[in-house]
Design an enzyme around this catalytic site. Structure first.
Site, PDB file in Angstrom:
ATOM      1  CG  ASN A 120      -2.074   0.966   1.090  1.00 13.80           C
ATOM      2  OD1 ASN A 120      -2.490   1.304  -0.010  1.00 13.80           O
ATOM      3  ND2 ASN A 120      -2.577   1.437   2.217  1.00 13.80           N
ATOM      4  NE  ARG A 125       5.567   8.057   1.847  1.00 12.45           N
ATOM      5  CZ  ARG A 125       5.133   7.130   2.682  1.00 12.45           C
ATOM      6  NH1 ARG A 125       4.339   6.172   2.252  1.00 12.45           N
ATOM      7  NH2 ARG A 125       5.480   7.158   3.937  1.00 12.45           N
ATOM      8  NE  ARG A 174       3.724   0.120   4.175  1.00 14.84           N
ATOM      9  CZ  ARG A 174       3.331   1.396   4.146  1.00 14.84           C
ATOM     10  NH1 ARG A 174       3.858   2.281   4.987  1.00 14.84           N
ATOM     11  NH2 ARG A 174       2.409   1.793   3.290  1.00 14.84           N
ATOM     12  CE  LYS A 216       3.266  -6.957  -4.908  1.00  7.17           C
ATOM     13  NZ  LYS A 216       4.396  -6.119  -4.476  1.00  7.17           N
ATOM     14  N   PRO A 233       3.485 -12.389  -8.561  1.00  7.42           N
ATOM     15  CG  PRO A 233       5.354 -11.172  -7.922  1.00  7.42           C
ATOM     16  CD  PRO A 233       4.851 -12.063  -9.000  1.00  7.42           C
ATOM     17  CG  ASP A 235       1.076  -4.771  -8.300  1.00 10.45           C
ATOM     18  OD1 ASP A 235       0.734  -5.455  -9.277  1.00 10.45           O
ATOM     19  OD2 ASP A 235       1.656  -3.693  -8.410  1.00 10.45           O
TER      20      ASP A 235
END
Length: 282
Positions: A120, A125, A174, A216, A233, A235
């Site tokens: 997310n 970033r 996280r 993922k 994966p 996403d």
DNA sequence: GTCCAGGCTCTTT
DNA sequence: AAAGAGCATGGA
């Protein structure tokens, strides 16, 4: 830099596409076809002129033993592409667009933390957070032109970071995942060295024991660090691809994995990377 | 202000 | 088993 390796007649390789493909986050562009990467405690420079690669910062011995594998230059992409071509126009376009992509063989531990951060989140970033973590908990490798280069911290080094410290590195909520996962690895609850030899299914079960790792993220880790090219994966971008081009309405993990293996085959992870790079470039 | 980004955990049906 | 809320942060 004194150590230098030259590799010639390289096919299906573009350092620009690799650095921009969302699998590695520590390659920075110096100028056109000239990149600097911080990898496994080394700072290396890759200059590409067509099929000729000039790699500064490593010896020929190190290239043969480690770096040719890191860049996946021992794998025959020409035959893989031949295998993937002709399935449909979308994949063909994606392959043509990203023909220089290689799936790097990166450090498992670094991929674990990197892709926990990725959830997310967006690529700029993610890069910034990894950079901050390395600057605070990694080792100073060298300093060039006033710029300091730090290694990605080992599990032991990162275990010194508190949840609050991690939050200060810009990882957001996280922070807890990273702290807990680091602890589980340092304590030996999950042993990373055992993963490469396991099947995809087994290694995913093992990785998902760690905090912050779902299907993922586990697939990304296994594809980008263990050479498991059958990992696929899914996403938000890949979901978009599946819905737009492949007729999916809802993208359950089970259905998508079956489709990917049946349709794209054992190299579905590489197909995924072409598609991912393609849709993001549109 | 809202929406989105290489999703996951936890809770509730 | 499946669906929904909540989650940090910054850029568009």
């Amino acid at each position: 830099m004194t150590n230098q390796v030259i590799v010639d007649r390289v096919e299906a390789f573009s350092i620009e596409q690799i650095a921009d493909s969302g699998q590695a986050f520590r390659w920075e562009k110096n100028k056109e076809n000239d990149y600097t990467g911080i990898v496994n405690g080394h700072v290396i420079q890759m200059i590409q002129e067509g099929q000729k690669l000039t790699i500064n910062g490593i010896t020929q011995k190190e290239y043969d033993e480690t770096w040719s594998h890191y860049f996946d230059l021992n794998r025959d992409y020409v035959s893989i592409v031949a295998d993937l071509k002709g399935k449909d126009e979308h994949l063909d376009s994606a392959i043509a667009f990203g023909s220089g992509i290689r799936i790097l063989n990166q450090d498992i531990w670094e991929m674990i933390i990197t892709f926990i951060i990725s959830g997310n989140n967006n690529i700029p970033r993610i890069k910034k957070a990894i950079n901050d973590i390395s600057a605070r908990y990694g080792r100073l490798i060298c300093e060039e032109n006033g710029k300091k280069y730090y290694s990605f911290p080992s599990p032991q080094e990162l275990s010194h970071a508190s949840v609050e410290d991690l939050r200060a590195c810009g990882v957001g909520y996280r922070d807890k995942y990273i702290a807990k996962t680091t602890e589980m690895i340092v304590s030996g609850e999950v042993v990373l060295e055992t993963l490469p030899a396991m099947s995809l299914t087994e290694s995913k079960i093992e990785l998902k024991k760690l905090m912050g790792i779902g299907d993922k993220v586990a697939d990304c880790i296994l594809l980008f660090s263990c050479g498991k090219t059958n990992a696929f994966p899914v996403d938000t971008w890949v979901k978009k691809i599946l819905k737009t081009y492949y007729g999916f309405e809802k993208t359950s993990v089970k259905d998508v994995n079956k489709f990917a293996n049946d349709y794209f085959g054992e190299y579905c992870g590489i197909a995924q990377q072409y598609l991912f790079y393609y849709i993001r470039g549109l």
